[in-house]
Design a protein around this motif. Structure first.
Motif, mmCIF file in Angstrom:
data_model
loop_
_atom_site.group_PDB
_atom_site.id
_atom_site.type_symbol
_atom_site.label_atom_id
_atom_site.label_comp_id
_atom_site.label_asym_id
_atom_site.label_seq_id
_atom_site.Cartn_x
_atom_site.Cartn_y
_atom_site.Cartn_z
ATOM 1 N N THR A 126 23.937 -20.444 -27.488
ATOM 2 C CA THR A 126 23.240 -20.793 -28.716
ATOM 3 C C THR A 126 23.078 -19.564 -29.599
ATOM 4 O OG1 THR A 126 21.102 -20.382 -27.675
ATOM 5 C CG2 THR A 126 21.967 -22.629 -27.580
ATOM 6 N N GLU A 127 23.063 -19.795 -30.905
ATOM 7 C CA GLU A 127 22.847 -18.700 -31.839
ATOM 8 C C GLU A 127 21.355 -18.416 -31.952
ATOM 9 O OE1 GLU A 127 25.006 -16.738 -33.470
ATOM 10 O OE2 GLU A 127 26.557 -17.704 -32.280
ATOM 11 N N PRO A 128 20.946 -17.119 -32.011
ATOM 12 C CA PRO A 128 19.532 -16.799 -32.139
ATOM 13 C C PRO A 128 18.996 -17.245 -33.490
ATOM 14 C CG PRO A 128 20.896 -14.817 -32.380
ATOM 15 C CD PRO A 128 21.810 -15.925 -31.940
ATOM 16 N N THR A 129 17.810 -17.867 -33.466
ATOM 17 C CA THR A 129 17.197 -18.299 -34.723
ATOM 18 C C THR A 129 16.503 -17.141 -35.421
ATOM 19 O OG1 THR A 129 15.207 -18.944 -33.512
ATOM 20 C CG2 THR A 129 16.879 -20.642 -33.885
ATOM 21 N N ARG A 130 16.125 -16.126 -34.684
ATOM 22 C CA ARG A 130 15.495 -14.937 -35.232
ATOM 23 C C ARG A 130 16.280 -13.748 -34.708
ATOM 24 N NH1 ARG A 130 10.965 -11.814 -33.259
ATOM 25 N NH2 ARG A 130 10.875 -13.239 -31.486
ATOM 26 N N PRO A 131 17.100 -13.120 -35.532
ATOM 27 C CA PRO A 131 18.013 -12.090 -35.028
ATOM 28 C C PRO A 131 17.277 -10.948 -34.325
ATOM 29 C CG PRO A 131 18.588 -12.714 -37.269
ATOM 30 C CD PRO A 131 17.277 -13.363 -36.978
ATOM 31 N N LEU A 132 17.811 -10.558 -33.190
ATOM 32 C CA LEU A 132 17.319 -9.393 -32.461
ATOM 33 C C LEU A 132 18.058 -8.168 -32.984
ATOM 34 C CD1 LEU A 132 15.905 -7.914 -30.078
ATOM 35 C CD2 LEU A 132 17.836 -8.633 -28.647
ATOM 36 N N HIS A 133 17.304 -7.160 -33.390
ATOM 37 C CA HIS A 133 17.905 -5.956 -33.961
ATOM 38 C C HIS A 133 17.892 -4.829 -32.932
ATOM 39 C CE1 HIS A 133 18.031 -7.909 -37.828
ATOM 40 N NE2 HIS A 133 16.735 -8.161 -37.756
ATOM 41 N N LEU A 134 19.039 -4.185 -32.759
ATOM 42 C CA LEU A 134 19.153 -3.077 -31.823
ATOM 43 C C LEU A 134 19.733 -1.855 -32.522
ATOM 44 C CD1 LEU A 134 20.606 -4.705 -28.551
ATOM 45 C CD2 LEU A 134 18.213 -4.322 -29.175
ATOM 46 N N ALA A 135 19.145 -0.702 -32.211
ATOM 47 C CA ALA A 135 19.642 0.581 -32.705
ATOM 48 C C ALA A 135 19.611 1.564 -31.542
ATOM 49 C CB ALA A 135 18.777 1.079 -33.859
ATOM 50 N N VAL A 136 20.384 2.638 -31.668
ATOM 51 C CA VAL A 136 20.431 3.619 -30.583
ATOM 52 C C VAL A 136 20.615 5.013 -31.166
ATOM 53 C CG1 VAL A 136 22.941 3.358 -30.246
ATOM 54 C CG2 VAL A 136 21.500 4.196 -28.354
ATOM 55 N N ALA A 137 19.925 5.979 -30.565
ATOM 56 C CA ALA A 137 20.073 7.377 -30.963
ATOM 57 C C ALA A 137 21.320 7.960 -30.304
ATOM 58 C CB ALA A 137 18.843 8.170 -30.547
ATOM 59 N N VAL A 138 22.084 8.733 -31.077
ATOM 60 C CA VAL A 138 23.299 9.363 -30.528
ATOM 61 C C VAL A 138 23.161 10.883 -30.504
ATOM 62 C CG1 VAL A 138 24.847 7.458 -31.103
ATOM 63 C CG2 VAL A 138 24.439 9.262 -32.805
ATOM 64 N N ASP A 139 21.922 11.366 -30.457
ATOM 65 C CA ASP A 139 21.682 12.811 -30.407
ATOM 66 C C ASP A 139 22.296 13.415 -29.142
ATOM 67 O OD1 ASP A 139 19.418 13.227 -32.655
ATOM 68 O OD2 ASP A 139 19.104 11.324 -31.609
ATOM 69 N N ARG A 140 22.895 14.572 -29.308
ATOM 70 C CA ARG A 140 23.521 15.298 -28.192
ATOM 71 C C ARG A 140 23.212 16.778 -28.385
ATOM 72 N NH1 ARG A 140 27.409 11.579 -26.258
ATOM 73 N NH2 ARG A 140 28.462 13.170 -25.032
ATOM 74 N N PRO A 141 22.020 17.235 -27.992
ATOM 75 C CA PRO A 141 21.625 18.634 -28.221
ATOM 76 C C PRO A 141 22.646 19.618 -27.663
ATOM 77 C CG PRO A 141 19.758 17.356 -27.447
ATOM 78 C CD PRO A 141 20.960 16.474 -27.307
ATOM 79 N N GLY A 142 23.016 20.578 -28.496
ATOM 80 C CA GLY A 142 23.944 21.608 -28.057
ATOM 81 C C GLY A 142 25.400 21.221 -28.121
ATOM 82 N N VAL A 143 25.710 19.997 -28.539
ATOM 83 C CA VAL A 143 27.106 19.541 -28.634
ATOM 84 C C VAL A 143 27.553 19.626 -30.088
ATOM 85 C CG1 VAL A 143 28.679 17.592 -28.333
ATOM 86 C CG2 VAL A 143 26.884 18.028 -26.635
ATOM 87 N N PHE A 144 28.662 20.295 -30.337
ATOM 88 C CA PHE A 144 29.149 20.501 -31.700
ATOM 89 C C PHE A 144 30.541 19.937 -31.936
ATOM 90 C CE2 PHE A 144 26.173 23.831 -30.559
ATOM 91 C CZ PHE A 144 25.213 23.676 -31.550
ATOM 92 N N ASP A 145 31.057 19.226 -30.968
ATOM 93 C CA ASP A 145 32.363 18.577 -31.080
ATOM 94 C C ASP A 145 32.177 17.222 -31.756
ATOM 95 O OD1 ASP A 145 34.862 17.470 -30.834
ATOM 96 O OD2 ASP A 145 34.713 17.157 -28.660
ATOM 97 N N VAL A 146 32.723 17.054 -32.947
ATOM 98 C CA VAL A 146 32.525 15.799 -33.677
ATOM 99 C C VAL A 146 33.127 14.617 -32.929
ATOM 100 C CG1 VAL A 146 34.641 15.923 -35.065
ATOM 101 C CG2 VAL A 146 32.609 14.790 -35.991
ATOM 102 N N GLY A 147 34.131 14.889 -32.107
ATOM 103 C CA GLY A 147 34.738 13.809 -31.343
ATOM 104 C C GLY A 147 33.766 13.142 -30.394
ATOM 105 N N ALA A 148 32.836 13.909 -29.840
ATOM 106 C CA ALA A 148 31.847 13.335 -28.925
ATOM 107 C C ALA A 148 30.936 12.367 -29.664
ATOM 108 C CB ALA A 148 31.033 14.455 -28.272
ATOM 109 N N TYR A 149 30.572 12.717 -30.884
ATOM 110 C CA TYR A 149 29.725 11.825 -31.684
ATOM 111 C C TYR A 149 30.503 10.584 -32.108
ATOM 112 C CZ TYR A 149 26.395 15.662 -31.811
ATOM 113 O OH TYR A 149 25.502 16.646 -31.451
ATOM 114 N N LEU A 150 31.762 10.772 -32.441
ATOM 115 C CA LEU A 150 32.580 9.627 -32.831
ATOM 116 C C LEU A 150 32.732 8.646 -31.670
ATOM 117 C CD1 LEU A 150 34.339 8.120 -34.827
ATOM 118 C CD2 LEU A 150 36.265 9.605 -34.176
#
Length: 349
Positions: free
Chosen positions: A2-26
């Motif tokens: 069944t389709e949700p009548t009230r959409p559930l919203h999800l978000a996530v942090a992609v922080d990676r302290p000390g990582v400077f390779d853009v590929g990891a974030y991608l």
């Protein structure tokens, strides 16, 4: 399913302290997109980097990743302290353009004395002053986004006309310690207003969130329990009360604030991911929040288990979509595109 009548919203942090390779974030952002998350967040501040290893500019990183992703929203933290509001407006609008309408920003402040000295302030202002200033910045950036009407660009090579000057507007805004006349130097963003988010866990930023935010995060501890539920409920009701005091109707589409419970997650097994799905489903069914903002402890392990463990369970239960029906972050969050305040009779929300 069944389709949700009230959409559930999800978000996530992609922080990676000390990582400077853009590929990891991608890789992380693409993985979150595979899980149909509404958006990812990436933190930032003017504080000293952890371990002296340097620091990435969150907005620049997500702007770099925007062309390599297709649907997921991109929400960097942007610090309003020591930053010209005109530049904040231009940078976030540019992110919205390069992402084709998937931009947002989390309003940040900089309370540290070291940062104040680095920018020439004798002392860092107290928290209430910082958040009053941040609210004013959140206000004026939307005015700058509206300073171009949607059809202000002519782009007529034959006549050499690029802009209809009658469709550009001065904002003439006076804020605490700054003034902005406008108009902007970037055309009105695809979303009209990119999504504004505020961490509303504390009372001072909660006031700014109630007045200006589209999304509010409320943080809980590492062991969510009945006390955390009570705290979330109280924060959500306080946000709604404060919003009504500012003339916003949180029950209407135009005044809605999406409240996300911001949870730290440490997932080690598939069973942990199923257990998190149960917590999400239970809190959501009880109306504790409109969705969840996950903060992984281990970026690689936790995000993979969220996408391959928690998300499929929620989709199987009919609580979470299996594809993106829209293309913009506002569409993901079921938020209308705001009308231009300077052309209310010509444009519709």
């Amino acid at each position: 399913m069944t389709e949700p009548t009230r959409p559930l919203h999800l978000a996530v942090a992609v922080d990676r302290p000390g990582v400077f390779d853009v590929g990891a974030y991608l890789d992380a952002v693409r993985l979150a997109e595979r899980g149909c998350f509404d958006f990812v967040t990436l933190g930032d501040s003017f504080g000293p980097p952890v371990g002296g290893a340097g620091r990435l500019d969150a907005l620049a990183v997500l702007a770099r990743l925007a062309p390599a992703t297709g649907r997921i929203g991109l929400v960097p933290t942007v610090t309003t302290t020591h930053t010209e509001p005109f530049h904040v407006s231009s940078a976030v609008a540019t992110l919205d353009w390069v992402s084709r309408g998937r931009a947002g920003w989390t309003v940040g402040v900089s309370p540290g004395q070291d940062e104040a000295r680095a920018f020439g302030r004798r002392a860092a202002p107290p928290a209430d002053v910082l958040w009053h200033e941040a609210g004013a910045v959140a206000d004026v950036v939307t005015r700058l986004w509206d300073s171009w009407e949607d059809d202000a660009e002519i782009r007529d090579a034959a006549t050499g006309r690029f802009i209809d000057r009658d469709k550009l507007h001065y904002v003439d805004f006076a804020g605490p310690g700054f003034g902005v006349r406008g108009p902007a130097i970037v055309p009105r963003p695809p979303q009209g207003h990119p999504v504004t988010a505020v961490d509303a866990t504390a009372v001072l930023p909660r006031e700014a969130a109630a007045r200006y935010a589209d999304v509010a995060y409320v943080r809980t501890g590492p062991a969510p329990d009945a006390r955390a539920v009570r705290s979330l409920r109280a924060a959500r009701e306080d946000l709604r009360r404060r919003a009504r005091a500012h003339g916003r109707d949180p029950g209407s589409a135009g005044g809605r604030i999406v409240v996300l419970a911001s949870l730290p997650v440490a997932l080690h097994t598939a069973a942990d991911a199923v257990a998190l799905a149960d917590l999400v489903a239970g809190w959501y069914a009880d109306g504790v929040a409109d969705g969840f903002h996950f903060r992984p402890t281990d970026p690689d392990r936790d995000l993979a288990l969220l996408v391959d463990g928690t998300v499929p369970v929620l989709q199987h239960r009919g609580l979470l979509r299996v594809f993106y029906p829209g293309g913009t972050l506002r569409e993901h969050l079921c938020l209308p595109r705001p009308a231009n305040r300077y052309a209310p009779t010509k444009e519709t929300a």
